[in-house]
Design a protein around this motif. Structure first.
Motif, PDB file in Angstrom:
ATOM      1  N   GLU A 160      -4.245   3.085   6.063  1.00 42.58           N
ATOM      2  CA  GLU A 160      -3.234   2.147   5.571  1.00 42.58           C
ATOM      3  C   GLU A 160      -2.282   2.802   4.569  1.00 42.58           C
ATOM      4  O   GLU A 160      -1.229   2.235   4.260  1.00 42.58           O
ATOM      5  CB  GLU A 160      -3.913   0.933   4.934  1.00 42.58           C
TER       6      GLU A 160
ATOM      7  N   ASP B 262       1.144   0.721   8.601  1.00 45.19           N
ATOM      8  CA  ASP B 262       0.786  -0.675   8.390  1.00 45.19           C
ATOM      9  C   ASP B 262      -0.372  -1.060   9.300  1.00 45.19           C
ATOM     10  O   ASP B 262      -0.395  -0.707  10.481  1.00 45.19           O
ATOM     11  CB  ASP B 262       2.004  -1.567   8.666  1.00 45.19           C
ATOM     12  N   TRP B 263      -1.333  -1.809   8.767  1.00 54.76           N
ATOM     13  CA  TRP B 263      -2.518  -2.186   9.547  1.00 54.76           C
ATOM     14  C   TRP B 263      -2.165  -3.081  10.729  1.00 54.76           C
ATOM     15  O   TRP B 263      -2.780  -3.018  11.785  1.00 54.76           O
ATOM     16  CB  TRP B 263      -3.531  -2.893   8.650  1.00 54.76           C
ATOM     17  N   GLY B 264      -1.160  -3.917  10.553  1.00 57.61           N
ATOM     18  CA  GLY B 264      -0.732  -4.773  11.657  1.00 57.61           C
ATOM     19  C   GLY B 264      -0.225  -3.961  12.836  1.00 57.61           C
ATOM     20  O   GLY B 264      -0.490  -4.301  13.997  1.00 57.61           O
TER      21      GLY B 264
ATOM     22  N   LYS C 279      -3.246  -2.228  14.674  1.00 58.12           N
ATOM     23  CA  LYS C 279      -4.035  -3.090  15.554  1.00 58.12           C
ATOM     24  C   LYS C 279      -3.381  -3.276  16.923  1.00 58.12           C
ATOM     25  O   LYS C 279      -4.037  -3.675  17.883  1.00 58.12           O
ATOM     26  CB  LYS C 279      -4.256  -4.449  14.894  1.00 58.12           C
ATOM     27  N   ASP C 280      -2.084  -2.999  17.011  1.00 60.54           N
ATOM     28  CA  ASP C 280      -1.366  -3.155  18.273  1.00 60.54           C
ATOM     29  C   ASP C 280      -1.158  -1.834  18.991  1.00 60.54           C
ATOM     30  O   ASP C 280      -0.411  -1.764  19.971  1.00 60.54           O
ATOM     31  CB  ASP C 280      -0.001  -3.815  18.029  1.00 60.54           C
TER      32      ASP C 280
END
Length: 586
Positions: free
Chosen positions: A105, A109-111, A114-115
């Motif tokens: 992180e 970005d963690w978002g 995840k994608d």
């Protein structure tokens, strides 16, 4: 961290301080390989490289692979080309040597993470060597993102009819299914009428990433290999290693759908290109091809611990966690369990007397279920033949008709998938009244089980759930259908007939309103891996939530009501898979 082009000059002081394992270099290609012919199928993959914790020489290797227009050929006129991007949001794959979320992180970005597929540097180098995008799950950099990495990997696309990347079903396709309609109950047995299906006429592919896109027969050409791998899968599951167990389960599902025997000739060709078969699994498959067995499977079978845990989990109510707990307390055999739990005879009375099936303490319910299973274990060991399954269904529906006319049923589970013998019987029940059927079905489960108990047909109730409103967020593991998990015994034979041997059988009764009858049938038909991928496909490819209790749209919880089983598949954007070809488990 800003994007930085590494120096082409090796810094010996920095590289010597790197204590990690050396990565293999990508094999260089001659200039003739760098250009693909117009007939070649080239996969272009955008890559972002996180340089933290990487040796400068390794960074240079990665940049050489990812930069430029070089095509890495993989045979059969196919190949892969990597495109190095400067913006992580544009990348399909993120390459990193970081293995902890907090450290990653700092860089992305963690978002976004995840994608994307988050892989180790070795994935990029190995993919370049083999000229194809390898399964990312075998190179996942973060355990926390193992599943996301596997499913975001650009290695093999599903070859289903509707393999679109669209996450929202076309409105005109769903509009006719948004209102409850009368289910086509007369067609409920059509899908299993034929003993065999011509797979060549079905639009299914054994190379698809999702089990719900493949044809998986009950017995496949590589059933011996499947059995060996399943021993390892069970061992992982018994020890609580769920991620590892799932990896083997996925590999087994892929092999179940492979239409030819795996041999030394095709092992390193088409078999190596199948999804979810990483380097470790391929080495096991190669060992089986050469020796007819897998060493790890043999060691597991001979392990006293594996034997004990396996025996414990044959008892209803004992899962892997409880089995390990009992083993830690010193228990090794079924007789030890009998001494621990006692062989107290229990009945359905206490479960039926509670108001909603949840009033009794869960631990007491679980203990009672284990006691029942221990008492009746000899009966439960005996398989149920298909003709007995059908007789049980006939008795159940005859008794139900005396309580409420107009009901209909479908036998699901292994029976519907073509198994000649079953461990238990699952029956989905609804009412033929499309408008008033839901009200008639509500509360019927408990009333009916009480009648069966009073008639001496149900001797024990393992679980009894009352009606619960559908959970739009689906935060619970089970669906909202009324269901009863019971112990059933057929009535005595009519006068003049040879007395039948009355054996205790496990019988699950599932009650569904007419509008969700077909999702209940699909959800309870199985197999486990097929259902798991069906839910995953609905989520990832269609923006829907699917379970036995219905289909809803994720962003607004709008419900849809297919009126037959084929419409369930159409709604999910899938080609029809007959029940006999949904055997994606071992």
């Amino acid at each position: 961290m800003p994007f930085k082009r590494p120096s082409s000059t090796r810094d010996s002081s920095q590289s010597s301080s790197n204590t990690g394992p050396r990565l293999k270099r990508a094999r260089s290609r001659s200039p003739s390989h760098d250009q693909a012919s117009s007939s070649s199928r080239i996969t272009v993959i955008t890559v972002y490289i996180v340089q933290a914790k990487l040796d400068p020489e390794i960074v240079s290797d990665l940049f050489r692979v990812a930069e430029g227009d070089r095509v890495f050929e993989g045979g059969h006129h196919n190949g892969v080309r990597f495109h190095l991007c400067h913006d992580v949001s544009e990348a399909e794959v993120i390459v990193t040597a970081v293995h902890m979320r907090r450290r990653l992180e700092r860089h992305i970005d963690w978002g976004i993470a995840k994608d994307r597929a988050i892989v180790t540097p070795q994935w990029l180098l190995d993919s370049a060597q083999q000229g194809k995008s390898l399964p990312c799950g075998d190179y996942a950099a973060l355990h926390d993102l193992q599943d996301e990495t596997e499913h975001n990997c650009p290695d093999t696309d599903c070859h289903c009819r509707s393999g679109s990347e669209s996450h929202s079903p076309p409105p005109n396709e769903l509009s006719s299914l948004s209102e409850p309609a009368s289910p086509e109950l007369a067609q409920q047995h059509d899908s299993v009428a034929a003993a065999e299906y011509d797979v060549s006429k079905l639009s299914l592919s054994h190379t698809a990433r999702y089990s719900c896109c493949r044809a998986s027969p009950l017995i496949c050409p590589n059933q011996g290999l499947v059995a060996e791998l399943d021993v390892i899968r069970r061992s992982r599951s018994l020890e609580g290693e769920e991620r590892s167990a799932l990896s083997y389960q996925r590999a087994i599902a892929v092999i179940k759908a492979f239409p030819k025997p795996i041999t030394a000739k095709n092992l390193h060709g088409e078999v190596s290109k199948l999804p979810y078969l990483g380097q470790k699994l391929m080495s096991m498959i190669e060992e089986y091809v050469e020796d007819g067995q897998i060493t790890e499977s043999a060691k597991n079978r001979d392990s006293p611990r594996f034997q004990a845990l396996s025996a414990f989990t044959t008892i209803y109510g004992i899962g892997p966690h409880t089995a390990r707990k009992l083993h830690a307390e010193g228990m090794r055999t079924i007789h030890d369990l009998e001494y621990h739990f006692g062989e107290k005879e229990t009945s359905a009375g206490s479960e039926l007397s509670s108001g909603d099936g949840h009033a009794e303490d869960e631990e007491k319910i679980l203990e009672r279920s284990i006691q029942v299973s221990l008492t009746l274990r000899d009966d439960f060991k005996e398989k149920i033949l298909r003709d007995e399954v059908e007789e049980m269904n006939s008795v159940v529906m005859r008794e139900l008709d005396a309580l409420l006319t107009g009901c209909t049923s479908t036998i699901v589970g292994g029976y519907r998938r073509g198994k000649p013998q079953s461990n238990d019987v699952d029956i989905v029940i609804t009412h033929t009244d499309a408008k008033g059927g839901a009200a008639k079905i509500k509360g019927l489960c408990k009333k009916f089980v009480r009648r069966l108990y009073e008639r001496g047909l149900v001797t024990h109730v393992m679980h009894l759930s009352s009606f619960r409103a559908p959970n739009a967020l689906r935060t619970t593991q089970w669906d909202s259908l009324e269901k009863a998990l019971t112990v059933f015994i057929l009535p005595p034979s009519p006068d003049g007939c040879q007395p039948r041997r009355r054996i205790h059988r496990r019988l699950d009764l599932i009650f569904a309103a007419p509008e969700v009858y077909w999702t209940a049938i699909v959800g309870w038909t199985g197999s486990t891996m097929f259902e798991r991928d069906l839910r995953l496909w609905a989520k990832e490819r269609r923006g829907l939530k699917f379970d036995s209790a219905g289909i809803t749209r994720r962003h607004d919880s709008k419900a849809f009501f297919p009126k037959n089983e084929r419409e369930v598949f159409k709604l999910l954007g899938l080609d029809w898979v007959p029940p006999l070809l949904r055997n994606a488990d071992a």
